[in-house]
Design an enzyme around this catalytic site. Structure first.
Site, PDB file in Angstrom:
ATOM      1  N   ASN A   1      31.934  43.533  41.559  1.00 26.96           N
ATOM      2  CA  ASN A   1      32.058  42.105  41.864  1.00 26.96           C
ATOM      3  C   ASN A   1      33.492  41.784  42.266  1.00 26.96           C
ATOM      4  O   ASN A   1      34.356  42.658  42.248  1.00 26.96           O
ATOM      5  CB  ASN A   1      31.585  41.263  40.676  1.00 26.96           C
ATOM      6  CG  ASN A   1      32.407  41.536  39.440  1.00 26.96           C
ATOM      7  OD1 ASN A   1      33.598  41.257  39.393  1.00 26.96           O
ATOM      8  ND2 ASN A   1      31.774  42.125  38.420  1.00 26.96           N
ATOM      9  N   ARG A   2      33.730  40.538  42.616  1.00 28.63           N
ATOM     10  CA  ARG A   2      35.023  40.165  43.203  1.00 28.63           C
ATOM     11  C   ARG A   2      36.081  39.771  42.184  1.00 28.63           C
ATOM     12  O   ARG A   2      37.120  39.240  42.555  1.00 28.63           O
ATOM     13  CB  ARG A   2      34.835  38.969  44.144  1.00 28.63           C
ATOM     14  CG  ARG A   2      34.043  39.268  45.376  1.00 28.63           C
ATOM     15  CD  ARG A   2      34.019  38.034  46.275  1.00 28.63           C
ATOM     16  NE  ARG A   2      32.901  38.072  47.180  1.00 28.63           N
ATOM     17  CZ  ARG A   2      32.876  38.795  48.292  1.00 28.63           C
ATOM     18  NH1 ARG A   2      33.905  39.542  48.619  1.00 28.63           N
ATOM     19  NH2 ARG A   2      31.806  38.790  49.058  1.00 28.63           N
TER      20      ARG A   2
END
Ligand code: CTP
Length: 417
Positions: free
Chosen positions: A215-216
């Site tokens: 994920n970011r």
């Protein structure tokens, strides 16, 4: 926490003492200027043995002097000290700490500090032995008692071959810390002896030897919490998944993990010693049911091969709360979590956060509204803090350090109940 935020440009005096780390003050001056502040450098005479006055003058855009006998008609020490919004001394040597404690005014810097009524932030840098010397310890304690903020030094490589506490934190860390103080969040040194365990960054779940689901998350909010907790005096451990390249918070220990289950194991191992546990990590809720042994090839006609089967990961936060409820963690441990929410036609992000707070059973929950370009990877954050037994409070958009200071204050409120 006291004082109100002041508007840009603020007048910041950067005092520089005569230590090898004086060169880092150049980057500090630059960082503060780039963020819109008006900076004046006041070196001690010894600091000019390390960095020339011309460098400080060029970077700050102001003349530099070291003694009260330059430009006597302007009464510099009074003028500079009276009009400053903050005085930051970086690096501060053991000698400068001693002179500040004694109230000396034997150069322009110490005279300026005596006049200043604004926040004074001292950033010591010296060899570990000097930092640990009882004289220095007492001087630091005295300054803190008088309301001066003394940053804890970083651990790491010192001038020679030795390494330990005493290193000047990176200029960007000092600048961010100064901005947090100027935003009204003076950092008290009140968590000495406390152990704080923080997860940060994103977990990654392997698909095959070269691919993963991630994920970011940048890890910035978790690192900011660690930085402020360490500056409050706590012993901090960060359990970090994938993060951007971030400066290690002063004095914090970092344990690197990959997957959610690795993060769960690392958190569970350390949780029984912790007084405060914060789950700031963005945890992957699912992982591939099977991890391929060799790289998966494209172009396969096998539809099954192109389908990822996922299984649910453990909920680390819920597990920690269950252990607390079962009496497996320290008495009085405070557990905090995060909620990344988006609102919809039916409910607001805050509604969802309230429901999550109930579900997770933690003591404090920082709720953010997430979306494209919001929070993840940014240096700022906003939202609400939900605290057991209190109404949610709004967190205005601010740096992740400023948000961290507010979260730790909510943790503190629970701890001192
Ligand atoms: N968290 C956790 N373990 C998980 C998932 C989340 O410990 N498997 C923690 C996060 O670190 C955070 C909090 O739980 O502190 C909430 O995370 P979030 O992603 O907002 O919520 P989820 O539990 O994943 O719930 P949902 O996906 O339904 O929003």
């Amino acid at each position: 926490m006291t004082s109100s935020a002041s508007a840009l440009p603020r007048k910041i005096v950067v005092g520089v003492a005569g230590g090898i780390a004086a060169y880092k003050a150049c980057h500090l001056v630059r960082d503060l200027k780039e963020h819109g502040d008006d900076v004046r450098v006041v070196p001690t005479p010894n600091a000019l043995q390390f960095v020339g006055a011309a460098t400080f003058e060029a970077l700050s855009g102001h003349p530099v002097s070291t003694t009260v006998f330059d430009a006597v008609d302007e009464v510099q020490h009074v003028n500079v000290g009276q009009h400053a919004d903050a005085v930051v001394i970086a690096p501060a040597t053991a000698d400068v700490l001693a002179r500040l404690v004694a109230g000396r005014a034997d150069d322009l810097l110490t005279a300026t500090v005596l006049v200043a009524t604004c926040p004074v932030i001292v950033v010591p840098a010296m060899h570990t032995e000097m930092w640990n010397n009882p004289a220095t310890r007492e001087n630091v304690a005295t300054l803190r008692r008088r309301g001066v903020t003394v940053m804890e030094p970083a651990h790491g490589r010192l001038t020679g071959k030795d390494s330990g506490p005493g290193r000047l934190p990176e200029p960007s860390q000092i600048a961010e810390f100064v901005r947090t103080e100027l935003a009204g969040y003076r950092t008290p040194f009140d968590w000495e002896g406390r152990r704080v365990l923080i997860s940060a960054g994103g977990t990654q779940e392997n698909v095959d030897p070269v691919r993963y689901i991630g994920n970011r998350s940048s890890g910035r909010q978790g690192y900011a919490l660690a930085e402020i907790a360490a500056q409050r005096g706590a012993r901090v451990t960060i359990v970090a998944g994938a993060t951007d390249v971030l400066e290690t918070p002063s004095g914090a220990e970092i344990v690197r993990v990959g997957s959610t289950r690795e993060m769960e194991a690392a958190m569970n191992e350390r949780a029984p010693e912790a007084d405060v546990i914060i789950m700031a990590a963005a945890v992957a809720d699912y992982r591939p049911a099977n991890v391929a042994d060799s790289k998966m090839k494209k172009g396969s006609a096998d539809e099954e091969l192109a389908t990822l089967h996922l299984v649910e990961n453990p909920d680390i936060l819920k597990g920690l709360v269950a252990r607390r409820d079962a009496g497996e963690l320290k008495d009085g441990v405070v557990i905090a979590g995060f909620a990344a929410e988006t609102g919809d036609a039916m409910h607001s992000a805050l509604d969802y956060a309230r429901a999550k707070f109930e579900r997770k059973g933690c003591d404090v929950l920082m709720a953010n509204e997430v979306g494209v370009g919001k929070v993840f990877g940014q240096t700022t954050n906003s939202g609400w803090i939900l605290r057991r037994g209190a109404e949610p409070t709004v967190v205005e958009l601010g740096s992740k350090q400023v948000v961290a200071a507010q979260i730790l204050d909510a943790v503190n409120a629970i701890a001192s109940e």
